[in-house]
Design a protein around this motif. Sequence first.
Motif, PDB file in Angstrom:
ATOM      1  N   CYS A 139      28.610  41.142  35.008  1.00 58.81           N
ATOM      2  CA  CYS A 139      27.628  41.759  35.804  1.00 58.81           C
ATOM      3  C   CYS A 139      27.353  40.840  36.974  1.00 58.81           C
ATOM      4  N   LEU A 140      27.281  39.503  36.535  1.00 60.28           N
ATOM      5  CA  LEU A 140      27.178  38.558  37.574  1.00 60.28           C
ATOM      6  C   LEU A 140      28.353  38.589  38.703  1.00 60.28           C
ATOM      7  N   ALA A 141      29.300  38.724  38.191  1.00 61.71           N
ATOM      8  CA  ALA A 141      30.646  38.722  39.259  1.00 61.71           C
ATOM      9  C   ALA A 141      30.358  40.254  40.137  1.00 61.71           C
TER      10      ALA A 141
ATOM     11  N   LEU B 193      35.924  33.551  36.665  1.00 65.37           N
ATOM     12  CA  LEU B 193      36.760  33.732  37.413  1.00 65.37           C
ATOM     13  C   LEU B 193      37.644  34.963  37.450  1.00 65.37           C
ATOM     14  N   GLY B 194      38.069  35.260  36.353  1.00 67.06           N
ATOM     15  CA  GLY B 194      38.591  36.585  35.881  1.00 67.06           C
ATOM     16  C   GLY B 194      37.975  37.694  36.323  1.00 67.06           C
ATOM     17  N   GLU B 195      36.681  37.776  36.055  1.00 67.12           N
ATOM     18  CA  GLU B 195      35.716  38.802  36.447  1.00 67.12           C
ATOM     19  C   GLU B 195      35.603  38.887  37.950  1.00 67.12           C
ATOM     20  N   LEU B 196      35.688  37.727  38.554  1.00 68.57           N
ATOM     21  CA  LEU B 196      35.578  37.746  40.122  1.00 68.57           C
ATOM     22  C   LEU B 196      36.951  38.376  40.748  1.00 68.57           C
ATOM     23  N   TYR B 197      37.890  38.292  40.039  1.00 71.21           N
ATOM     24  CA  TYR B 197      39.191  38.902  40.354  1.00 71.21           C
ATOM     25  C   TYR B 197      39.147  40.546  40.338  1.00 71.21           C
ATOM     26  N   ASN B 198      38.600  40.772  39.118  1.00 73.38           N
ATOM     27  CA  ASN B 198      38.123  42.271  38.833  1.00 73.38           C
ATOM     28  C   ASN B 198      37.480  43.013  39.737  1.00 73.38           C
ATOM     29  N   TYR B 199      36.502  41.854  40.513  1.00 76.71           N
ATOM     30  CA  TYR B 199      35.744  42.757  41.542  1.00 76.71           C
ATOM     31  C   TYR B 199      36.241  42.472  42.908  1.00 76.71           C
TER      32      TYR B 199
ATOM     33  N   MET C  69      29.263  47.682  46.979  1.00 77.23           N
ATOM     34  CA  MET C  69      29.541  47.149  45.680  1.00 77.23           C
ATOM     35  C   MET C  69      30.478  48.083  45.328  1.00 77.23           C
ATOM     36  N   THR C  70      31.376  47.297  44.427  1.00 78.54           N
ATOM     37  CA  THR C  70      32.723  47.950  43.825  1.00 78.54           C
ATOM     38  C   THR C  70      32.120  48.775  42.459  1.00 78.54           C
ATOM     39  N   SER C  71      32.279  49.967  42.227  1.00 72.97           N
ATOM     40  CA  SER C  71      31.762  50.531  41.192  1.00 72.97           C
ATOM     41  C   SER C  71      32.539  50.265  40.011  1.00 72.97           C
ATOM     42  N   GLY C  72      34.122  50.587  40.070  1.00 74.91           N
ATOM     43  CA  GLY C  72      34.957  50.147  39.129  1.00 74.91           C
ATOM     44  C   GLY C  72      35.462  48.808  39.237  1.00 74.91           C
ATOM     45  N   SER C  73      36.071  48.393  38.044  1.00 75.90           N
ATOM     46  CA  SER C  73      36.786  47.187  38.285  1.00 75.90           C
ATOM     47  C   SER C  73      38.313  47.062  38.089  1.00 75.90           C
ATOM     48  N   VAL C  74      38.855  47.868  38.890  1.00 71.69           N
ATOM     49  CA  VAL C  74      40.216  48.083  38.868  1.00 71.69           C
ATOM     50  C   VAL C  74      40.824  47.663  40.326  1.00 71.69           C
ATOM     51  N   PRO C  75      41.290  46.427  40.375  1.00 74.01           N
ATOM     52  CA  PRO C  75      41.872  46.010  41.597  1.00 74.01           C
ATOM     53  C   PRO C  75      43.319  46.698  41.901  1.00 74.01           C
ATOM     54  N   LYS C  76      43.176  47.401  42.889  1.00 74.09           N
ATOM     55  CA  LYS C  76      44.471  48.329  43.234  1.00 74.09           C
ATOM     56  C   LYS C  76      45.649  47.506  43.398  1.00 74.09           C
ATOM     57  N   THR C  77      45.558  46.907  44.918  1.00 73.35           N
ATOM     58  CA  THR C  77      46.308  46.123  45.363  1.00 73.35           C
ATOM     59  C   THR C  77      45.796  44.935  46.011  1.00 73.35           C
ATOM     60  N   ASP C  78      46.713  43.720  45.862  1.00 76.37           N
ATOM     61  CA  ASP C  78      46.255  42.573  46.519  1.00 76.37           C
ATOM     62  C   ASP C  78      45.850  42.513  47.872  1.00 76.37           C
ATOM     63  N   SER C  79      44.849  42.460  48.145  1.00 76.09           N
ATOM     64  CA  SER C  79      44.681  42.501  49.875  1.00 76.09           C
ATOM     65  C   SER C  79      44.711  41.161  50.376  1.00 76.09           C
TER      66      SER C  79
END
Lengths: 273, 122
Positions: free
Chosen positions: A69-71, A118-124, B1-11
């Motif tokens: 949530c924080l991320a 950090l991992g979550e920051l990647y996910n977001y 805000m991104t709703s999901g948490s799936v990074p598609k490609t690395d921008s």
Amino acid sequence: PENNKIEKKALSPLHEYVKKILYKDLNKLCVEKILRLMKKLNWDNEELRFYCINCLIAAWNVRYNSIHCLANLVSGLALYYEEVGFQIVDGVIEDIRLGLEVNLPKFNQRRVSMVKYLGELYNYRMVESSIIFKTLYTLITYGVSYDINEAMSENAIDPLDNYFRVRLVCALLDTCGQYFDRGSTKKKLDCFLVYFQKYYLFKKESSQGVEMARPFDRFDVEFVFTEVLSSLRPEFKFLKKFQDACDAVVKMENEIKESLTKTNPNLFGDFNQ
Amino acid sequence: MTSGSVPKTDSEKPNDNVVKKIVIRRLPPTLTKEQFLDIVSPLPEYDYFYYCNADLSLGAYAFCRAYICFKNHQDVFNFRDRFDNYVFVDSKSNEYPAIVEYAPYQRRYKFDPKNPPKKDSK
């Protein structure tokens, strides 16, 4: 003995408020709402800004299961205050690095939280995968020696009986490793796992006879290690011996060298002469 | 805000590779931005500077940090030669050898006149 009480600085109501909404109220359902509240703060006030950035870095104050949530909040905030987002990421990376340098058990929980953050920051999508891989490699290389005497010496940065970094790597992989499932990040993760296995097996094999402060760590960590790896790569071949893991690394490096030489014959020319 | 948490490609943003963000770590926790600038001056031309105060929750391991982007790449090496391992001293004469490195995270804020930061309408 006289107790030297550390005087706690009284926080201003606004600071208390920021702390409350971030650490007490934040949960999955109200991220949007808290984002709106955070945006309303006066970010031009330098002192408040510093305070908020520090609060947003300090993920260990948030419940472990709410770190995402924080991320999420930070990624929302970064749309409006880009610089704040960058400064938070810088702070997180610094905290992880300092944790490696200091390596005190009292910071352990904090370090796990930060790695997960950090991992979550990647996910977001606040950081690129390259940052994740840099961190992963830092975790298994910083101050690491495969020389047993050096690893046993008293001022080793990464003592032999300390399995904590394996936990950190696993926490990070557990958070965002699932997204390294295609393209170049998939390959990068495959390579990393070979090195990681070597690191782990060195610890496991050479700490056999060593008296450990936490003897059960050995089994705990083995479990964490196999679980994370087999969930990411079900077909991963676990090796048993350190020597085998070293051979696997050499084999992989040679393969990479070979394929690089094919595309660019002069790349390793200097080494071979 | 991104709703999901799936990074598609690395921008990976097209970053100007020449300019690199460097970080000066392990500065004394009591050192202020002004004092720091005083010590390192004269600084070569830079287009980004950010000074972080120490996080005091780390107790004895709290340090300040500074981030700088120099405009000229050569200045990075000159700066490193001068201040990597340079010993900063605080008012109680504790010694703090500083570490100068490239920052792992290279993104930084740049003011874009075409695209000024959004103001929140509240």
